[in-house]
Design a protein around this motif. Structure first.
Motif, PDB file in Angstrom:
ATOM      1  N   GLY A  41       0.752   8.382  10.411  1.00  0.00           N
ATOM      2  CA  GLY A  41      -0.373   9.021  11.076  1.00  0.00           C
ATOM      3  C   GLY A  41      -1.041  10.110  10.258  1.00  0.00           C
ATOM      4  O   GLY A  41      -2.016  10.707  10.696  1.00  0.00           O
ATOM      5  N   ALA A  42      -0.527  10.362   9.052  1.00  0.00           N
ATOM      6  CA  ALA A  42      -1.108  11.382   8.170  1.00  0.00           C
ATOM      7  C   ALA A  42      -2.107  10.729   7.221  1.00  0.00           C
ATOM      8  O   ALA A  42      -2.070   9.519   6.990  1.00  0.00           O
ATOM      9  CB  ALA A  42      -0.002  12.070   7.369  1.00  0.00           C
ATOM     10  N   LEU A  43      -2.986  11.533   6.666  1.00  0.00           N
ATOM     11  CA  LEU A  43      -3.943  11.044   5.685  1.00  0.00           C
ATOM     12  C   LEU A  43      -3.222  10.890   4.346  1.00  0.00           C
ATOM     13  O   LEU A  43      -2.623  11.832   3.849  1.00  0.00           O
ATOM     14  CB  LEU A  43      -5.109  12.015   5.537  1.00  0.00           C
ATOM     15  CG  LEU A  43      -6.235  11.521   4.641  1.00  0.00           C
ATOM     16  CD1 LEU A  43      -7.084  10.496   5.395  1.00  0.00           C
ATOM     17  CD2 LEU A  43      -7.095  12.675   4.180  1.00  0.00           C
ATOM     18  N   GLU A  44      -3.302   9.709   3.797  1.00  0.00           N
ATOM     19  CA  GLU A  44      -2.642   9.380   2.528  1.00  0.00           C
ATOM     20  C   GLU A  44      -3.684   9.286   1.423  1.00  0.00           C
ATOM     21  O   GLU A  44      -4.601   8.473   1.491  1.00  0.00           O
ATOM     22  CB  GLU A  44      -1.929   8.045   2.695  1.00  0.00           C
ATOM     23  CG  GLU A  44      -1.356   7.464   1.457  1.00  0.00           C
ATOM     24  CD  GLU A  44      -0.782   6.084   1.701  1.00  0.00           C
ATOM     25  OE1 GLU A  44      -0.475   5.411   0.702  1.00  0.00           O
ATOM     26  OE2 GLU A  44      -0.645   5.660   2.873  1.00  0.00           O
ATOM     27  N   VAL A  45      -3.562  10.123   0.405  1.00  0.00           N
ATOM     28  CA  VAL A  45      -4.446  10.025  -0.750  1.00  0.00           C
ATOM     29  C   VAL A  45      -3.951   8.854  -1.578  1.00  0.00           C
ATOM     30  O   VAL A  45      -2.813   8.842  -2.037  1.00  0.00           O
ATOM     31  CB  VAL A  45      -4.454  11.321  -1.583  1.00  0.00           C
ATOM     32  CG1 VAL A  45      -5.319  11.161  -2.834  1.00  0.00           C
ATOM     33  CG2 VAL A  45      -4.922  12.498  -0.742  1.00  0.00           C
ATOM     34  N   ASN A  46      -4.801   7.851  -1.737  1.00  0.00           N
ATOM     35  CA  ASN A  46      -4.399   6.650  -2.458  1.00  0.00           C
ATOM     36  C   ASN A  46      -4.712   6.751  -3.944  1.00  0.00           C
ATOM     37  O   ASN A  46      -3.866   6.468  -4.766  1.00  0.00           O
ATOM     38  CB  ASN A  46      -5.079   5.421  -1.856  1.00  0.00           C
ATOM     39  CG  ASN A  46      -4.688   4.166  -2.589  1.00  0.00           C
ATOM     40  OD1 ASN A  46      -3.526   3.819  -2.658  1.00  0.00           O
ATOM     41  ND2 ASN A  46      -5.661   3.499  -3.171  1.00  0.00           N
TER      42      ASN A  46
END
Length: 190
Positions: A104-109
């Protein structure tokens, strides 16, 4: 010319596709990545699919119309994936921390800056552009422990390494963003 960093939606990505591909090729050709330039074509194809992920966001840095850097991020699914390096991350953190910190967290790809644009603050600006709206400040990323310049950028901008080595040859490390509530339990911050 002045470099501009702006957030772009999935529908705008195609406008920057060639520049993103070129930056990817030049940024990831160097150690520790050592990617063949053909991998940039593979990334360009993957980016079109990634743009369909829930919570996808992207930012581009342009200088006189030329792409100088980019960043992409999305919301990590509640059912933590097992493909790519995700299984190794889950093994390193354990089910509880994986669920609490990453799902549910924002993942920097991806975050890449053209080598000729290094040192101008673009990496930090791109990182802030894609992580600013992270839900509850919860954002994370995965990089190689061998990516020393990237790690210096992340730590200088307040990211904290999780003290849990990710198994595998890639020497990956998980970092939690500056406003992530799990930072206190992440470790030394080194």
């Amino acid at each position: 010319m002045t470099t501009e960093v702006r957030t772009v939606g999935p529908g705008e990505l195609n406008r920057y596709a060639d520049g993103i591909r070129d930056v990817y090729a030049s940024a990831f050709a160097a150690p520790p990545w050592n990617e063949d330039p053909a991998q940039a074509d593979v990334y360009a194809e993957r980016l079109a699919r990634d743009a369909l992920r829930p919570g996808f966001t992207a930012a581009v840095a342009t200088d006189g119309g030329t792409v100088a850097g980019f960043a992409t991020a999305w919301i990590t699914p509640e059912a933590f994936p097992a493909d790519r390096s995700y299984g190794q991350v889950a093994e390193a953190l354990g089910a509880g921390r994986t669920r609490a910190w990453l799902c549910g967290a924002l993942e920097v790809n991806e975050l890449a800056v053209a080598p000729e644009a290094h040192g101008a603050g673009l990496g930090a600006a791109l990182l802030e552009a894609v992580t600013g709206p992270a839900p509850g400040g919860r954002c994370w990323l995965l990089t190689s422990a061998r990516a020393e310049a990237a790690l210096r950028l992340y730590e200088r901008t307040g990211w904290r390494r999780v003290d849990a080595p990710v198994p595998g040859k890639a020497a990956l490390v998980v970092l939690l963003g500056p406003r992530h509530p799990g930072r206190a339990g992440a470790g030394s911050g080194r």
